[in-house]
Design an enzyme around this catalytic site. Structure first.
Site, mmCIF file in Angstrom:
data_model
loop_
_atom_site.group_PDB
_atom_site.id
_atom_site.type_symbol
_atom_site.label_atom_id
_atom_site.label_comp_id
_atom_site.label_asym_id
_atom_site.label_seq_id
_atom_site.Cartn_x
_atom_site.Cartn_y
_atom_site.Cartn_z
ATOM 1 N N PHE A 61 -6.548 2.428 -4.744
ATOM 2 C CA PHE A 61 -5.185 1.919 -4.868
ATOM 3 C C PHE A 61 -5.076 0.407 -4.700
ATOM 4 O O PHE A 61 -4.044 -0.167 -5.076
ATOM 5 C CB PHE A 61 -4.286 2.603 -3.831
ATOM 6 C CG PHE A 61 -4.255 4.102 -3.978
ATOM 7 C CD1 PHE A 61 -3.495 4.713 -4.956
ATOM 8 C CD2 PHE A 61 -5.021 4.908 -3.146
ATOM 9 C CE1 PHE A 61 -3.483 6.083 -5.106
ATOM 10 C CE2 PHE A 61 -5.013 6.290 -3.278
ATOM 11 C CZ PHE A 61 -4.248 6.875 -4.266
ATOM 12 N N SER B 85 -4.502 4.901 -9.998
ATOM 13 C CA SER B 85 -4.669 3.634 -9.284
ATOM 14 C C SER B 85 -3.391 2.803 -9.272
ATOM 15 O O SER B 85 -3.256 1.878 -8.466
ATOM 16 C CB SER B 85 -5.802 2.818 -9.918
ATOM 17 O OG SER B 85 -5.415 2.275 -11.173
ATOM 18 N N HIS C 108 0.203 11.274 0.828
ATOM 19 C CA HIS C 108 0.801 9.957 1.012
ATOM 20 C C HIS C 108 0.120 9.190 2.146
ATOM 21 O O HIS C 108 -0.012 7.959 2.085
ATOM 22 C CB HIS C 108 2.302 10.095 1.270
ATOM 23 C CG HIS C 108 3.032 10.782 0.168
ATOM 24 N ND1 HIS C 108 4.361 11.170 0.253
ATOM 25 C CD2 HIS C 108 2.615 11.180 -1.078
ATOM 26 C CE1 HIS C 108 4.731 11.757 -0.874
ATOM 27 N NE2 HIS C 108 3.683 11.777 -1.692
ATOM 28 N N HIS D 36 9.500 12.549 1.236
ATOM 29 C CA HIS D 36 8.824 11.842 2.313
ATOM 30 C C HIS D 36 9.332 12.319 3.670
ATOM 31 O O HIS D 36 10.495 12.705 3.814
ATOM 32 C CB HIS D 36 9.023 10.336 2.168
ATOM 33 C CG HIS D 36 8.528 9.804 0.863
ATOM 34 N ND1 HIS D 36 7.194 9.845 0.507
ATOM 35 C CD2 HIS D 36 9.181 9.247 -0.197
ATOM 36 C CE1 HIS D 36 7.046 9.316 -0.705
ATOM 37 N NE2 HIS D 36 8.242 8.958 -1.147
ATOM 38 N N GLY E 44 -5.504 -3.367 -9.550
ATOM 39 C CA GLY E 44 -5.772 -3.842 -8.197
ATOM 40 C C GLY E 44 -4.557 -3.755 -7.296
ATOM 41 O O GLY E 44 -3.808 -2.792 -7.336
ATOM 42 N N MET F 116 0.684 5.197 2.824
ATOM 43 C CA MET F 116 2.083 5.115 3.242
ATOM 44 C C MET F 116 2.163 5.181 4.762
ATOM 45 O O MET F 116 2.586 6.172 5.353
ATOM 46 C CB MET F 116 2.897 6.236 2.580
ATOM 47 C CG MET F 116 4.403 6.047 2.700
ATOM 48 S SD MET F 116 5.342 7.258 1.734
ATOM 49 C CE MET F 116 5.302 6.515 0.106
ATOM 50 N N TYR G 136 0.625 -7.210 -8.583
ATOM 51 C CA TYR G 136 1.346 -6.820 -9.794
ATOM 52 C C TYR G 136 2.520 -7.770 -10.044
ATOM 53 O O TYR G 136 3.159 -8.244 -9.101
ATOM 54 C CB TYR G 136 1.925 -5.407 -9.646
ATOM 55 C CG TYR G 136 0.902 -4.289 -9.667
ATOM 56 C CD1 TYR G 136 0.682 -3.524 -10.809
ATOM 57 C CD2 TYR G 136 0.166 -3.981 -8.524
ATOM 58 C CE1 TYR G 136 -0.238 -2.489 -10.823
ATOM 59 C CE2 TYR G 136 -0.764 -2.954 -8.521
ATOM 60 C CZ TYR G 136 -0.958 -2.212 -9.672
ATOM 61 O OH TYR G 136 -1.875 -1.178 -9.675
ATOM 62 N N CYS H 115 4.535 8.264 6.641
ATOM 63 C CA CYS H 115 4.963 9.503 5.999
ATOM 64 C C CYS H 115 3.973 10.599 6.384
ATOM 65 O O CYS H 115 2.766 10.370 6.420
ATOM 66 C CB CYS H 115 5.002 9.333 4.487
ATOM 67 S SG CYS H 115 5.439 10.846 3.596
#
Length: 358
Positions: A61, A259, A346, A298, A67, A351, A70, A341
């Site tokens: 991830f 990813s 997750h 979640h 990568g 997370m 973003y 979470c």
């Protein structure tokens, strides 16, 4: 005598008008949608949760495909007239990818001046508050009979001013604490817009419980957490991000798609959040937000403390896409506690973070 009555009546009307204007204030914001380069894991290659380098599973991830960085669209707050970007205060550092907090008390009017600095149409659509179709921020108001009416959708480079009222039904209900949270987000292409990052929180405080900034006076600290899987495969900026991709960059490849699923809290993974800090015994209010798709069920869990939600005691709650929760905590044990979470997939995807009790 009649002149005195008229004078007294006029004075009363003027005084009452001034009182109403003071009590029901306009809350004004200058918010732009900006294109930024966002880093989901700035500490890479170190994982702050373990103090060690990311494992091969975790690197899927944060390193594989595009990568961890973003191109995204984010809401950011400016000074009046969009003269300068407002720096975030210390108490706002935990917000991460979220837009500026829009605050009001019941009875106020919210005015948001919006500027779209991105290359795509964008808007601000609010939940909870009262608005006309011209201030909805959603293109479906161009249905039959509404083709030529404004709807709050803003073209690239354009500006728009939204006006929203805050009636009683927008504020805390009988079982709520003194403040509650709603979501605001872009609603032009809602899936692509929110995956691009255009989302924030509105906090409404009960009348009589607000300070000058409309924060609740009966709590010491407030924290907002967005639990969502940002799907970069469905973002407005997928093509831009593909252009910067190295290695595995096939949009139809399942590993590549995996990813690009960024499982984060406020757009950060594996403990890269900052600012969830408090002191033992403080009255701490948590606003939990959800967004996403069918995988976005979640279950936030706080280690080392319990919270109250509508009078119920818990340390795990649940949130679904576009839903919100408001919970109160009074931490009683010092430490650096895990906050994550509780859905297994997750957890593995990042997370998770920490909150600190001094």
């Amino acid at each position: 005598m009649w002149q005195k009555k008229i004078y007294c009546t006029a004075f009363a009307i003027i005084w009452l008008g001034g009182f109403i204007n003071a009590a029901y204030a306009a809350r004004e914001y200058w918010i732009a949608a900006d294109e930024v380069q966002w880093d989901y894991a700035p500490t890479f290659p170190m994982n702050p949760m373990t103090g060690k380098e990311f494992t091969a599973e975790q690197r899927v991830f944060v390193e594989q495909g595009i990568g961890r960085r973003y191109q995204k669209s984010l809401y950011r707050e400016y000074t009046e007239g969009f003269r300068a970007l407002k720096p975030r205060l210390a108490e706002e550092q935990h917000l991460g990818i979220l837009g500026p907090v829009i605050r009001a008390a019941v009875g106020d009017k919210i005015i948001v001046h919006f500027k779209n600095n991105t290359r795509y149409p964008a808007s601000i659509h609010p939940h909870g508050v009262s608005y006309t179709m011209a201030h909805e921020g959603a293109p479906h108001s161009r249905a039959a009979g509404n083709e030529h009416k404004p709807d709050g959708v803003v073209a690239p480079g354009g500006e728009y001013t939204y006006a929203w009222d805050v009636p009683e039904r927008a504020g805390p209900g009988p079982n709520d604490p003194s403040s509650i949270a709603w979501i605001y987000h872009s609603h032009v292409d809602e899936t692509a817009d929110t995956n691009a990052g255009l989302i924030g929180a509105i906090i409404i405080t009960k009348k009589g419980f607000e300070d000058a900034d409309r924060a609740p006076v009966d709590v010491d600290r407030e924290f907002i957490s967005l639990f969502t899987v940002f799907d970069e495969n469905a973002s407005l900026h997928l093509q831009s991000n593909l252009a910067a991709c190295t290695g595995l960059c096939d949009p139809d490849d399942e590993e590549f798609q995996e990813s690009n699923l960024m499982h984060g809290i406020n757009g950060l993974v594996y403990g890269n959040n900052h600012g969830y800090s408090m002191r033992k015994g403080e009255r701490v209010r948590w606003y939990i937000l959800g967004m996403g798709t069918e995988v976005d069920l979640h279950s936030p869990h706080w280690h080392g403390a319990t919270l109250l939600h509508n009078g119920n005691r818990l340390d795990v709650t649940e949130v679904l896409p576009a839903a919100t929760k408001t919970l109160d905590m009074q931490p009683d044990v010092r430490g650096r506690w895990m906050y994550h979470c509780h859905v297994n997939d997750h957890i593995n995807a990042g997370m998770m973070t920490n909150f600190i009790v001094y």
